[in-house]
Motif scaffolding. Structure first.
Motif, mmCIF file in Angstrom:
data_model
loop_
_atom_site.group_PDB
_atom_site.id
_atom_site.type_symbol
_atom_site.label_atom_id
_atom_site.label_comp_id
_atom_site.label_asym_id
_atom_site.label_seq_id
_atom_site.Cartn_x
_atom_site.Cartn_y
_atom_site.Cartn_z
ATOM 1 N N ALA A 258 43.235 37.427 47.940
ATOM 2 C CA ALA A 258 41.857 37.920 47.784
ATOM 3 C C ALA A 258 41.742 39.356 48.285
ATOM 4 N N ALA A 261 43.298 41.612 45.651
ATOM 5 C CA ALA A 261 42.439 41.703 44.462
ATOM 6 C C ALA A 261 41.223 42.572 44.742
ATOM 7 N N ASN A 262 40.617 42.401 45.915
ATOM 8 C CA ASN A 262 39.442 43.212 46.240
ATOM 9 C C ASN A 262 39.829 44.673 46.482
ATOM 10 N N ASP A 263 41.012 44.900 47.041
ATOM 11 C CA ASP A 263 41.469 46.280 47.245
ATOM 12 C C ASP A 263 41.611 47.017 45.913
ATOM 13 N N GLY A 265 40.029 46.159 43.142
ATOM 14 C CA GLY A 265 38.873 45.914 42.277
ATOM 15 C C GLY A 265 39.212 45.018 41.101
ATOM 16 N N GLY A 266 40.202 44.155 41.292
ATOM 17 C CA GLY A 266 40.595 43.246 40.218
ATOM 18 C C GLY A 266 40.093 41.852 40.493
ATOM 19 N N SER A 267 40.775 40.858 39.936
ATOM 20 C CA SER A 267 40.381 39.487 40.209
ATOM 21 C C SER A 267 41.586 38.709 40.717
ATOM 22 N N ALA A 268 41.282 37.637 41.466
ATOM 23 C CA ALA A 268 42.319 36.813 42.077
ATOM 24 C C ALA A 268 42.409 35.487 41.343
ATOM 25 N N HIS A 289 38.884 39.245 30.938
ATOM 26 C CA HIS A 289 39.042 40.700 30.911
ATOM 27 C C HIS A 289 39.278 41.198 29.485
ATOM 28 N N ALA B 46 36.695 38.127 45.034
ATOM 29 C CA ALA B 46 38.023 38.302 44.436
ATOM 30 C C ALA B 46 38.186 37.409 43.213
ATOM 31 N N ALA B 51 34.124 42.981 43.211
ATOM 32 C CA ALA B 51 34.168 44.027 44.246
ATOM 33 C C ALA B 51 33.265 45.183 43.841
ATOM 34 N N ARG B 81 33.021 42.650 50.401
ATOM 35 C CA ARG B 81 33.354 43.618 49.369
ATOM 36 C C ARG B 81 32.274 43.733 48.305
#
Lengths: 457, 439
Positions: A258, A261-263, A265-268, A289, B46, B51, B81
């Motif tokens: 997580a 993914a947050n770093d 800006g994507g998804s986990a 996507h 996430a 985000a 986030r």
């Protein structure tokens, strides 16, 4: 600071002086890529071994376009300096060799280049594909370049690299992303290697209009094993280059996943890639996507045991994660429109899959198997204008290598032309280059990112 | 009773994230409500690639709450986030908290006031607030008010050793002075709920939860936290024989002929954890290609007078469900799944017994006949609070996505038919929240 205390020591003021006095090997600080960095940090020397050279024109045009000062004469004075001042690159077009005697021209160009190449400089030899020649003399000459390059790689110092490109007949205009990769600091830890361009027939694509600062803009990528380590760095590198990234890892690694993914800006996506439903779940998630352009098979496990002590469950878990899961996902990608035309599959092999490693029969088998998978899948992807390639990391500084016994770790680091371990970003940069749309002519390749490690070299 | 006036639209349950629930003073002993809620939110962000996004709102709450946490949800969002432009508020309704937050977010979405929102809840019994007792508090406030040093000293001169004893929050009803377990024991005795029946509910809860984990049911509903990857209250090997050996507690007051039947296994343990649910309009979900697991149909909250009214503390859902069924024109048998919060195994068994009792249904619920029974194989099929544990305010936000995913799975298997589930949660203070989801 790294945890490489030796490198830190010999690069400190007092350490450098002591090392110089007692003859300890230096550990060069490698130039690494940052967005906006110029392709080369200085001038380039561009040589031609024969009158039939096919690629010098393309290389000259690229270098001139990006504003690099280019000289044909390896003894040329640079920018008001002398004929021995440092250069950032030396490139020799060695296509068109008709016999081993022609190699003398390559030597004549490279000898001064070896003396002049600067820190983290790039020496690139470009030749024809040996297998395309029927004449024994021609094929011998072409094949000779590989031995030359691998040996020169071990001689080059201060982080300079020496690599060989084989360019298939007719592929000389399909080199741009590859030239940019090998000349730039993105290839900092790729040394003494050979790469073939255009060798899988039927490729199609273009590098027109590419934003070279964000070559993956608008593309969606999946990275397996993205929670930490090399996978997390791959996710960040693909994001830096413009991609939207779906980060996949096992549910048990979900918290780190997580964060990655947050770093970016994507998804986990928490997913056991060995589950029967994994390919379908992956494609379903990618549907959010709008489809998938890039799949990076990074997830891998080790269950190291001497073969004499190995058991079936450990063996199978390695083969399932490292190989069977990738095969199943690739089958699903080939059969689905969710995987877009022009897609890229990049997989992770290993030095252990090429050279073998004590205690790693299962891992080595799986990583050699990855190479077989790449060989067989590459031609299947041509009809989708897609490619598959593998990166084979050597000693890369990760939490896993930090936990190694000191002796093993130091041997892994120092027994290479770069006298140091690579960084996860070195693997990630290679993956990101394979993943570019502009790398359409690079298919079925396995590239070692190992600083020319002496194991299996 | 009037039938429900149709809402402009129904809120979609898009997905969820929770952290594994941990038994008190264990894995999350040093985690605060804010830590857990922030982590649960980040896992949700996430999972759905949110985000930096501004959502319509995030609503959460906790039962055991420090006074400094008056803006708990806002602080968690600021640390998460999500976009800092996402508004929040806190809500507190004991164990009904996060079903009530779900209802609030769903209603705003249904009314078109927001397009997306997160409903959630969190609780810690490990990092619980401890307060100075009232006598000490009065002395300290008097000292604070004093205008001179002499005045301060005079006020502090009123300090006595007994005032040092802190106030520790207890699971006890202020108006009866009885523990929740003592109340539940009375209800169990009143309805003649057997020890074996309670233990059967308990074993089923653990077995169902273990099966759900085994089939990866929680892979997209949960994110590990502080080393836990599963609810650590789960006892997958729980058996009736094993549970029968446990010593019962809470001899029911006022029922001299009844034995104590409740044990540490058939009562929920004190638990720490946080849970979140992502709700949205269908349009918001479609724009992002996000799934819709189920829709929030309707909900009802009831309260009973357990102080003077001769009703059990945890029996409010028994009243809420028939009112909700009537408004929706449904019967108790019209559901594919039943998700009943297992505060105590005896609580849900007493509720079921009451619904089968003609006298109760006529006199207390005002029905013509018994509400009846239902197929218990549809009850808590992915486990419930006896197995997962029960961080008070987080339980609703655990149950809502569990049911939504069960409905989505069944709907996918069966094609176009509507599938429907019922949620029931009892709460301290004699309240209860119930809701219907459809897919």
């Amino acid at each position: 600071m790294s945890n490489d205390w030796y490198s830190d020591f010999v690069n400190s003021g007092v350490g450098r002086s002591i090392a110089g006095t007692v003859g300890l090997p230096p550990v060069p600080r490698l130039r690494r890529y940052e967005p906006g960095q110029p392709l080369l940090s200085g001038a380039a020397l561009l040589g031609t071994a024969t009158a039939d050279g096919r690629v010098a024109k393309v290389v000259r045009s690229l270098l001139t376009d990006v504003g690099v000062e280019v000289h044909d004469d390896p003894h040329a004075a640079i920018g008001g300096g002398s004929s021995t001042s440092k250069v950032a690159a030396g490139i020799v077009d060695a296509t068109g060799l008709s016999s081993p005697s022609d190699l003398a021209e390559v030597q004549a160009f490279l000898t001064p280049v070896m003396r002049r190449i600067g820190p983290s400089g790039r020496i690139l030899v470009i030749g024809d594909v040996p297998g395309e020649a029927t004449s024994p003399a021609v094929r011998a000459a072409r094949r000779s370049l590989e031995g030359l390059v691998r040996s020169a790689g071990k001689e080059a110092r201060y982080g300079a690299t020496v690599n060989l490109l084989h360019v298939a007949d007719g592929a000389e205009n399909d080199l741009e992303s590859t030239l940019r990769f090998f000349l730039s600091s993105r290839s900092a830890f790729v040394d003494g290697q050979r790469l073939d361009v255009g060798t899988v027939p039927g490729f199609s694509g273009s590098s027109q209009g590419v934003d070279w600062d964000r070559p993956l803009a608008g593309r969606t990528a999946v990275v397996t094993g993205a929670a930490r380590g090399i996978g997390a760095t791959v996710a960040k590198t693909l994001r830096r280059d413009g991609a939207t990234v779906i980060c996949v890892d096992v549910p048990a690694a979900g918290d780190a996943l997580a964060r990655t993914a947050n770093d970016v800006g994507g998804s986990a996506l928490q997913l056991d890639i060995t589950a029967d439903h994994a390919p379908a779940t992956l494609l379903d998630h990618a549907g959010r996507h709008g489809g998938l352009d890039i799949v990076v098979h990074n997830a891998g496990i080790t269950r190291d045991k001497l073969l004499a002590n190995q058991d079936r469950d450990r063996w199978n878990s390695v083969i399932d994660v490292n190989l069977n899961a990738q095969l199943a996902i690739n089958d699903a990608l080939l059969a689905s429109d969710v995987f877009h035309r022009g897609g890229r599959i990049v997989t992770v092999s290993s030095m252990a899959g090429i050279a073998g490693n004590r205690g790693q029969t299962a891992y080595g088998a799986s990583k050699a198997g990855v190479i077989g998978m790449v060989d067989a899948t590459a031609p299947l992807l041509v009809e989708k204008d897609a490619t598959i390639n593998a990166v084979a990391p050597g000693f890369i500084e990760t939490a896993m290598t930090a936990a190694m016994p000191v002796g093993t770790r130091e041997a892994g680091r120092r027994l290479s032309s770069m006298t140091q371990g690579g960084l996860p970003v070195d693997v990630a940069e290679t993956i990101a280059w394979f993943a570019q749309g502009a790398s359409y002519a690079v298919n079925g390749q396995v590239l070692r990112v190992d600083g020319q490690n002496f194991l299996g070299a | 009773m009037p039938s429900a006036s149709p809402l402009p639209r129904r809120a979609a349950i898009v997905g969820a994230n929770r952290i594994p629930f941990a038994r008190s003073n264990g894995a999350y002993a040093r985690a605060s409500n804010q830590d857990m809620l922030t982590s649960a939110l980040d896992g949700l962000v996430a999972r759905f690639g949110l985000a930096g996004e501004r959502l319509g709102e995030v609503v959460s709450g906790a039962v055991l709450k420090h006074s400094r946490d008056f803006n708990l949800t806002r602080e968690a969002v600021l640390g998460s986030r999500l976009s800092a432009a996402t508004p929040t508020y806190d809500l507190q309704q004991a164990c009904g908290t996060s079903l009530q937050t779900t209802l609030q977010v769903a209603n705003k979405i249904a009314l078109g006031q927001i397009e997306s929102g997160v409903a959630s809840g969190v609780d810690t019994t490990s990092d619980a607030p401890i307060e100075v007792n009232d006598d000490l508090r009065r002395v300290l406030l008097a000292a604070n008010r004093a205008k001179s040093t002499a005045g301060v000293l005079k006020a502090l001169g009123g300090l006595r050793p007994g005032q040092i004893v802190p106030e520790i929050p207890a699971n006890r009803e202020p108006r009866t002075g009885m523990a929740m377990g003592e109340h539940a024991a009375q209800t169990a005795a009143a309805w003649g709920i057997s020890r074996t029946a309670q233990d059967e509910i308990t074993v089923a809860s653990h077995r169902h939860l273990a099966e759900a984990y085994d089939r990866g049911f929680f892979d997209d509903l949960m994110t590990p936290y502080l080393g836990l990857t599963k609810d650590n209250n789960l006892r997958a090997d729980s058996t009736l024989e094993g549970l029968a050996k446990l010593k019962p507690v809470f001899r029911p007051k006022g029922y001299p002929d009844s034995e104590a039947t409740m044990t540490a296994a058939n009562s929920t343990p004190l638990t720490d954890g946080a849970a979140t649910v992502l709700l949205a309009s269908d349009e918001w979900a479609a724009e992002r290609n996000l799934p819709v697991l189920a829709h929030f149909v309707d909900a009802e909250t009831a309260a009973v007078d357990y102080v003077h009214g001769d009703e059990g503390l945890l029996m409010a859902p028994t009243y809420a469900v028939p009112r909700l069924l009537e408004r929706q024109g449904l019967t108790l048998q019209d559901f594919d799944f039943y998700e009943f919060h297992e505060a105590f195994a005896s609580t849900i068994l007493a509720t079921f017994a009451a619904w089968e009792d003609p006298k109760f249904c006529k006199e207390r619920l005002g029905l013509d006949g018994p509400l009846g029974t239902f197929d218990k194989s549809k009850l808590n099929v992915a486990g419930s609070s006896l197995a997962t544990g029960h961080p008070f305010a987080a339980t609703g936000a655990r149950i809502v996505p569990t049911l939504a995913k069960l409905l989505a799975e069944k709907s996918a298997q069966e094609g176009s038919d509507t599938v429907r589930g019922l949620i029931s949660i009892c709460a301290a203070g004699g309240q209860g929240v119930v809701a219907i989801l459809e897919a």
